[in-house]
Every structure is written in structure tokens, then in C-alpha cells.
Design an enzyme around this catalytic site. Sequence first.
Site, PDB file in Angstrom:
ATOM      1  N   GLU A 257      -7.132  -1.713   5.214  1.00 44.90           N
ATOM      2  CA  GLU A 257      -7.163  -1.924   3.766  1.00 44.90           C
ATOM      3  C   GLU A 257      -6.427  -3.209   3.392  1.00 44.90           C
ATOM      4  OE1 GLU A 257      -5.579   1.793   3.814  1.00 44.90           O
ATOM      5  OE2 GLU A 257      -7.237   2.833   2.844  1.00 44.90           O
TER       6      GLU A 257
ATOM      7  N   ARG B 220      -3.399  18.950   1.707  1.00 45.72           N
ATOM      8  CA  ARG B 220      -4.338  19.313   0.626  1.00 45.72           C
ATOM      9  C   ARG B 220      -5.415  20.255   1.137  1.00 45.72           C
ATOM     10  NH1 ARG B 220      -5.472  13.280  -0.955  1.00 45.72           N
ATOM     11  NH2 ARG B 220      -3.676  12.742   0.312  1.00 45.72           N
TER      12      ARG B 220
ATOM     13  N   HIS C 184     -10.355   6.240  -1.057  1.00 40.35           N
ATOM     14  CA  HIS C 184     -10.403   5.466   0.195  1.00 40.35           C
ATOM     15  C   HIS C 184     -11.425   4.323   0.146  1.00 40.35           C
ATOM     16  CE1 HIS C 184      -8.829   9.285   2.373  1.00 40.35           C
ATOM     17  NE2 HIS C 184      -7.822   8.467   2.144  1.00 40.35           N
TER      18      HIS C 184
ATOM     19  N   ASN D 168       0.871  -1.175   0.000  1.00 47.00           N
ATOM     20  CA  ASN D 168       0.000   0.000   0.000  1.00 47.00           C
ATOM     21  C   ASN D 168       0.912   1.230   0.000  1.00 47.00           C
ATOM     22  OD1 ASN D 168      -1.740   2.075   0.595  1.00 47.00           O
ATOM     23  ND2 ASN D 168      -2.753   1.042   2.305  1.00 47.00           N
TER      24      ASN D 168
ATOM     25  N   ARG E  97      -2.635  -1.685  -3.598  1.00 50.64           N
ATOM     26  CA  ARG E  97      -3.692  -0.673  -3.522  1.00 50.64           C
ATOM     27  C   ARG E  97      -3.409   0.361  -4.620  1.00 50.64           C
ATOM     28  NH1 ARG E  97      -4.038   4.374   0.506  1.00 50.64           N
ATOM     29  NH2 ARG E  97      -6.021   5.164  -0.210  1.00 50.64           N
TER      30      ARG E  97
END
Length: 405
Positions: free
Chosen positions: A387, A243, A182, A10, A91
Site C-alpha cells: 500500500e 472480527r 483494502h 499507514n 491511508r
Amino acid sequence: MEKKVILVLNCGSSTIKFSIINFKKKIFLKGVIDYLKTSKVCAMWTHLNFSKEIFYFKKKITYKIGLKFIFNLLKNQFKKYYNNIIGVGHRVVHGGEEIKKTSLITKEILIKIKKSSIYAPLHNPNNLLGIKNSLKYLPHLSDKNVAIFDTTFHSTIPKIAFLYAIPYFFYKKHKIRRYGAHGINYLYITQKSAVLLNKNIYSTNLIICHLGNGASITAIVKGKSADTSMGLTPLEGLVMGTRCGDLDPSIIFYLYEILKIPIKKIKKILMKKSGLLGLSEINSDFRILEKQYKDNIQTEISIKIFCYRLSKYIASYFVPLNGKIDALIFTGGIGENSGLIRKKIIKKIQFLGFKLDKIKNINNNFQKNSSIHQEKSIPIFVIAADEEKMIASETFKILKNCEQK
Ligand code: AMP
């Protein structure tokens, strides 16, 4: 079959996470290279027997060096797993409009992932580096790499939520729309929440706050994504580490036309210099900001803005849910670990029926995957993002399908 394992990679915007998992979702090894891009990079990994190891790099490292470290670690220190890896699950943040499902990585898929990098410039290039290095270090598994996309879970979002109010032509011709991100963790959290609520997943309504370095929120209606805060790219929505999240598009015109800032630099400002980092003028890392919360006015205001924006989103997601919510969930590095953030958010949305149990909220930092609400409240859960397990089980599924063909 017992011995066969999947390597999960990931490669995020600020960390590289890796794990070794078998088909029963048992995790043998889990690790992360953290604080990438800072001068204090370290690799941490936990083995099945709970022995934890940390390695500090002497200086800032690149993703390439981070990946080389991981593959060498597996080869030299964990040979028994290394020799039993039958596939690698990656991922990938953005699959664009063309890729809507988990896919075996072929030349065509690689081209599509590369093409989708324009939608996820902080992520897809890192995801591609993970794939490239996996092909390099595990050449015998070159046809056993699988990509799991964050955008897949959001393919159920209806047009009224995914279209922007710009000429329709831009969607028809150029596929400009909300894609979200996500998604792998949202799928995992939805499944886990349904179990905690003892409900069928297809009758479960949730609001999930995924608060990490990248942060987003999703409304889940009957087990499916109905709206989400990230947009065409992971830049829209909540205040994030670096961000900006939601913004009046005219700010970009102002920076460009009036302040004469080149467009490339504006992009960098909005993606890498804004959010908590831009507002606090200190750091994007929440652990550092939280420590200074009471002593530094700039840090205080940045955390307050983070919470204000998030609570506005939570309230607005009662609309797609038609007011029928089974639980509010916090996940991601900040969501799981910051009692302060959870306390501040819940205080703002109390009027909707949320009541925080202050003791559980604090204790939860040491004991994840539990409830933090009072008895007469809409349920509030903290669930650790996972995840990796989701990626491993999807990878096993794809590889099994390939074997049967
Ligand atoms: P993620 O992207 O999910 O790995 O989350 C990264 C973010 O979680 C960073 O801003 C970290 O500072 C924050 N984080 C991680 N651990 C903690 C902690 N114990 N307390 C507060 N924030 C944390």
C-alpha cells in the site's frame, strides 16, 4: 526532485507502518510498530542499506506514543530524509459516499473522514490520529497532507453487488450500502498482476484474497472491482483476527433481547473478541495459532473455519467473473506468509481448476511475488501487499497538481 521524499503513514487496526519514498517509488526507509495493544510491542525498521533495527518497548503503548516514536526517529536518526519530506500520504480506510477520490487534507475533508468513522470504527480514528500527529510534528507541511482512501477502488462495484436487501429508503436517504476496504492494496495488486500475466490491466480478471489481521476478498473484472466481501463497514465477510465476518443478523437480536447484553458490548464482541481470537480462545495473531495448529483442537477448528469461509467466497466470485479468471492472488500478512493456509484453501477449490505446486508454495514464504501453481492450473500468485508505494505515488500526483494550479 531526486532528493524530495514523501512520508507515508499507514495507521492500521493493530500496526503503524511508515515509509520514506521518492517519486520514482524508491523506498529509503520502511518500518512498522507491531503487536500494538499487546505487552510485546516492538518497532522495526529497515534502511536502504538493509540494516535492520528493532526497538522493544517496555510495556503496551498507545498510538499517540507510537507516532511520537516514529517522528522522533525520523528527526534524530534520519535527518537527511526528514529535511527532504515534501508531503505526507495517509491511508484512510473509509471515505463514505461523499469522498470518491484521493484528496488533499483540508478542514472539510477532515470533517468528512471523522463522519465516516461510524463506518470504520477500528480504523478511521487511528487514521485521524496519524493526520493529527503529522500536523503536530511537521507543522510546515500542514497543507501538504494527502488522504488516500481504501473505499475509492470499490466505487466501480455495480448496484446489484453493493445494495443490501433492506428497504431501498436506507440507501437513498442514509447511503447504507457495501463500500468495501483494502482498496489501495487491491489497486496495487491488480496493476502488479497484469504485469505478471503480461496482460492489459483492462482485460485482466482476478480474484484477490487480502488476508491480514483484517481480511477481505475482491473480484476484479477487467481491472476494476466488481464485488468485495467487506460491506458498509470492514466487519462483514471473511473470518478475521478479531472480527466475526458474515453473521445472521438475528444473532445480534438474540444477544440483546434474550441474553440482555448491552449494544455497546455486542459491538465490542463482534469487532474485537470474535474471529480467530473468539473461536480459538487463544489469540488473534496467526503466527501464534499456526504454531499450535496440530496440538490444539480449538486452534485447528478456527483455522479450518477461516479456510472454509474463504474457499466458499472464492467459488462464489466465479459468478461476477462469469467463470473467466486469469489468476488467483494471495496477499496480506497471512496470505503472503502462511503456506499452510494457501495449501488448505487450494485443496478445497481444486475442482475449479486450481492445482498447487507444493514445493513452490513452501519456498514462496522466503521468496515473495511469484507463482505457486502447477503447469496445468489457473495461475496462482503470492504478491506482497504494498500500500505504501501506491500511497506515495498518489501523494506525489496530488501535490504536483496543486503546484500547477
Ligand atoms: P497484516 O494485517 O497484513 O499486517 O497481517 C497481520 C497478520 O499476518 C497477523 O495475523 C500475523 O500473525 C500474520 N502473519 C504475519 N507474518 C506471518 C508469518 N510469517 N506466518 C504466518 N502469519 C503471519
